[in-house]
Design a protein around this motif. Structure first.
Motif, mmCIF file in Angstrom:
data_model
loop_
_atom_site.group_PDB
_atom_site.id
_atom_site.type_symbol
_atom_site.label_atom_id
_atom_site.label_comp_id
_atom_site.label_asym_id
_atom_site.label_seq_id
_atom_site.Cartn_x
_atom_site.Cartn_y
_atom_site.Cartn_z
ATOM 1 N N LEU A 77 0.841 -1.197 0.000
ATOM 2 C CA LEU A 77 0.000 0.000 0.000
ATOM 3 C C LEU A 77 0.875 1.246 0.000
ATOM 4 C CD1 LEU A 77 -2.637 1.571 0.309
ATOM 5 C CD2 LEU A 77 -2.579 1.091 2.765
ATOM 6 N N VAL A 81 0.894 4.375 -2.782
ATOM 7 C CA VAL A 81 0.635 5.772 -2.391
ATOM 8 C C VAL A 81 1.866 6.637 -2.669
ATOM 9 C CG1 VAL A 81 0.173 7.295 -0.434
ATOM 10 C CG2 VAL A 81 -1.142 5.190 -0.699
ATOM 11 N N LEU A 84 2.239 7.555 -6.290
ATOM 12 C CA LEU A 84 1.390 8.687 -6.662
ATOM 13 C C LEU A 84 2.116 10.001 -6.388
ATOM 14 C CD1 LEU A 84 -2.095 7.530 -5.311
ATOM 15 C CD2 LEU A 84 -1.577 8.137 -7.672
ATOM 16 N N ARG A 85 2.760 10.066 -5.236
ATOM 17 C CA ARG A 85 3.456 11.297 -4.854
ATOM 18 C C ARG A 85 4.675 11.536 -5.743
ATOM 19 N NH1 ARG A 85 1.207 13.659 -1.110
ATOM 20 N NH2 ARG A 85 0.294 12.796 0.794
ATOM 21 N N SER A 87 5.073 10.558 -8.771
ATOM 22 C CA SER A 87 4.655 10.982 -10.115
ATOM 23 C C SER A 87 4.301 12.466 -10.120
ATOM 24 C CB SER A 87 3.506 10.108 -10.632
ATOM 25 O OG SER A 87 2.283 10.476 -10.052
ATOM 26 N N SER A 88 3.753 12.972 -9.010
ATOM 27 C CA SER A 88 3.480 14.420 -8.915
ATOM 28 C C SER A 88 4.777 15.220 -8.951
ATOM 29 C CB SER A 88 2.770 14.760 -7.602
ATOM 30 O OG SER A 88 1.486 14.223 -7.582
ATOM 31 N N ARG A 92 5.924 17.793 -11.968
ATOM 32 C CA ARG A 92 6.276 19.183 -11.648
ATOM 33 C C ARG A 92 7.665 19.533 -12.212
ATOM 34 N NH1 ARG A 92 4.241 23.463 -11.917
ATOM 35 N NH2 ARG A 92 5.422 25.049 -10.854
ATOM 36 N N ARG A 192 13.805 24.620 -7.688
ATOM 37 C CA ARG A 192 12.599 23.820 -7.412
ATOM 38 C C ARG A 192 12.694 22.451 -8.091
ATOM 39 N NH1 ARG A 192 10.125 23.594 -3.564
ATOM 40 N NH2 ARG A 192 8.238 22.882 -4.563
ATOM 41 N N TYR A 206 11.724 6.685 2.609
ATOM 42 C CA TYR A 206 10.549 6.422 3.453
ATOM 43 C C TYR A 206 9.969 5.035 3.158
ATOM 44 C CZ TYR A 206 5.830 6.808 5.340
ATOM 45 O OH TYR A 206 4.654 6.576 6.013
ATOM 46 N N HIS A 212 10.916 9.001 7.658
ATOM 47 C CA HIS A 212 11.163 10.130 6.767
ATOM 48 C C HIS A 212 12.654 10.433 6.742
ATOM 49 C CE1 HIS A 212 7.055 11.067 5.712
ATOM 50 N NE2 HIS A 212 6.736 10.729 6.946
ATOM 51 N N ASP A 214 14.397 12.972 6.677
ATOM 52 C CA ASP A 214 14.906 14.010 7.568
ATOM 53 C C ASP A 214 15.243 13.460 8.949
ATOM 54 O OD1 ASP A 214 14.357 15.645 5.464
ATOM 55 O OD2 ASP A 214 12.389 16.236 6.238
ATOM 56 N N GLU A 215 14.604 12.343 9.284
ATOM 57 C CA GLU A 215 14.789 11.797 10.629
ATOM 58 C C GLU A 215 16.004 10.863 10.704
ATOM 59 O OE1 GLU A 215 10.912 10.164 11.087
ATOM 60 O OE2 GLU A 215 10.013 12.165 11.164
ATOM 61 N N ARG B 57 0.991 15.768 7.646
ATOM 62 C CA ARG B 57 1.544 14.446 7.936
ATOM 63 C C ARG B 57 0.499 13.581 8.649
ATOM 64 N NH1 ARG B 57 7.861 13.975 9.670
ATOM 65 N NH2 ARG B 57 8.075 15.349 7.892
ATOM 66 N N ILE B 64 -3.835 6.861 4.806
ATOM 67 C CA ILE B 64 -3.228 5.564 4.483
ATOM 68 C C ILE B 64 -3.798 4.477 5.401
ATOM 69 C CG2 ILE B 64 -1.053 4.269 4.466
ATOM 70 C CD1 ILE B 64 0.304 6.808 3.433
ATOM 71 N N LEU B 67 -7.127 3.528 4.070
ATOM 72 C CA LEU B 67 -6.994 2.654 2.896
ATOM 73 C C LEU B 67 -6.704 1.214 3.332
ATOM 74 C CD1 LEU B 67 -4.810 4.780 0.417
ATOM 75 C CD2 LEU B 67 -7.221 4.187 0.151
ATOM 76 N N LEU B 84 -5.330 13.074 -0.261
ATOM 77 C CA LEU B 84 -3.864 13.082 -0.164
ATOM 78 C C LEU B 84 -3.286 14.189 -1.035
ATOM 79 C CD1 LEU B 84 -3.074 9.255 -0.315
ATOM 80 C CD2 LEU B 84 -2.381 10.826 1.508
ATOM 81 N N ARG B 85 -3.828 14.295 -2.238
ATOM 82 C CA ARG B 85 -3.319 15.314 -3.161
ATOM 83 C C ARG B 85 -3.664 16.725 -2.675
ATOM 84 N NH1 ARG B 85 -0.865 13.323 -7.020
ATOM 85 N NH2 ARG B 85 -1.393 11.499 -8.246
ATOM 86 N N SER B 88 -1.355 17.880 -0.040
ATOM 87 C CA SER B 88 -0.069 18.332 -0.601
ATOM 88 C C SER B 88 -0.162 19.762 -1.104
ATOM 89 C CB SER B 88 0.362 17.458 -1.778
ATOM 90 O OG SER B 88 0.662 16.173 -1.354
ATOM 91 N N ARG B 92 1.812 22.995 0.474
ATOM 92 C CA ARG B 92 2.652 23.835 -0.396
ATOM 93 C C ARG B 92 2.245 25.317 -0.271
ATOM 94 N NH1 ARG B 92 7.251 24.381 -1.330
ATOM 95 N NH2 ARG B 92 7.643 25.717 -3.082
#
Lengths: 220, 220
Positions: A77, A81, A84-85, A87-88, A92, A192, A206, A212, A214-215, B57, B64, B67, B84-85, B88, B92
């Motif tokens: 899962l 998910v 999807l992110r 691909s965004s 961009r 960007r 992740y 994440h 950053d952690e 977050r 999730i 889901l 979810l989108r 985001s 932003r």
């Protein structure tokens, strides 16, 4: 042998890698268009972005179909998910390459970038292209160390961005306001673009670690 | 009475509305900080963005979990993925408000924006705030006509953005390069903020009609 479900999951991964390849090519070509004032290349980058958008829409539909049909849980899962992110992010990146190409087109037959800034912009373009190439690789290899490495590459982008500002704000700047505006916007687009490439890599971290990026601290 | 599943779905919607409220407040306050050179407000906007990030977050994790636990299909699945989108996009928006506040902080005790551009920047800030307020409303009402309306409001933002460039590129521009860079970047931040608000509204259209907003014509 893999089942149909994992084959579909793999093919979504392949689609992301293809998107990374396309937007990497786009930012490279956009940079050429910008520095060489090459209208044809600029036009081709602008036109090619549609393919990236189509690919994203296609991936999105396949990911949602997969969720509906297979109802994955846990790691699977999370993979869908996260795809999807990613691909965004890559879509961009495509937009940002198109923005650079549009600046090139707007100033044709001149180059929007004064010659003393060509080296910096060239480096930003090349670094952007390398970053997204690495991000594409990381999607396949799921190599966490390589993914974390992208953040360091991004520091290089920040440095180049600062160099750009130093030129802009130097008293000896003699290229006028229009060029300052163009350079400011292009600098932002490259920055960007790099952020989104790093974001793709962080999402891989992740996926693999459940944490994440950053952690985590780098292993370097 | 609604079941636990739909209650959770509603509460995700409430979270999105709360995010819209927070980033709307942030862009309004950031604009005040920018125009009044108010350091305290700038700092507060920068600090408050963490709350938006946390909210995103949290929403992501809940979506999730939903889901995984409920394995929704059809419309319900689309709602969760779209949420979810939207989160985001709103996250932003928060970043962009923070960017505006950072420009304000950087130029303190001066205003980064010369006084002849105050009206335009004020309008951009107010419009950005209205756009995201409408987007938040549309998340609740799912009113497709109202959602499509946002694209027209966005045309207004494009117009303001063009006005900004006209000032910048006017031969009479007397505020130097640094200010031109600041104004260029802030203009870009407001424009992108508006784009994300419009994107939220478009996703609502997609949710309700199953078609992408670009493929529909307005009823006006």
């Amino acid at each position: 042998m893999r089942d149909a479900y994992h084959e579909e999951l793999d093919s979504i991964g392949d689609g992301l890698v293809e998107m990374a390849r396309l937007v990497g090519s786009a930012i490279g070509r956009a940079t050429t268009a910008l520095l060489d004032a090459d209208l044809k290349i600029a036009e081709s980058v602008i036109a090619a972005d549609e393919k990236v958008d189509d690919l994203q829409r296609d991936l999105e539909q396949r990911a949602i179909a997969l969720l509906a049909r297979q109802q994955p849980v846990a790691t699977d899962l999370r993979i869908v998910v996260t795809s999807l992110r990613m691909s965004s992010d890559l879509e961009r990146c495509g937009d940002l390459a198109r923005h650079v190409a549009k600046v090139a087109r707007l100033r044709y037959p001149n180059s929007a970038v004064p010659s003393d800034l060509h080296p910096t912009i060239l480096e930003m373009g090349q670094l952007a292209q390398r970053l997204v190439a690495k991000a594409g690789q990381v999607i396949t290899t799921k190599d966490v160390d390589a993914a974390m490495q992208l953040e360091q590459d991004d520091d290089e982008m920040d440095l180049l961005h600062r160099t750009l500002f130093q030129h802009l704000l130097d008293d000896r700047w003699s290229h006028g306001i229009e060029t300052a505006v163009d350079v400011t916007l292009c600098g932002r687009y490259y920055e960007r673009f790099a952020d989104h490439a790093v974001s793709v890599a962080k999402r891989v971290v992740y996926l693999v670690t459940g944490e994440h990026a950053d952690e985590l601290t780098t292993t370097a």
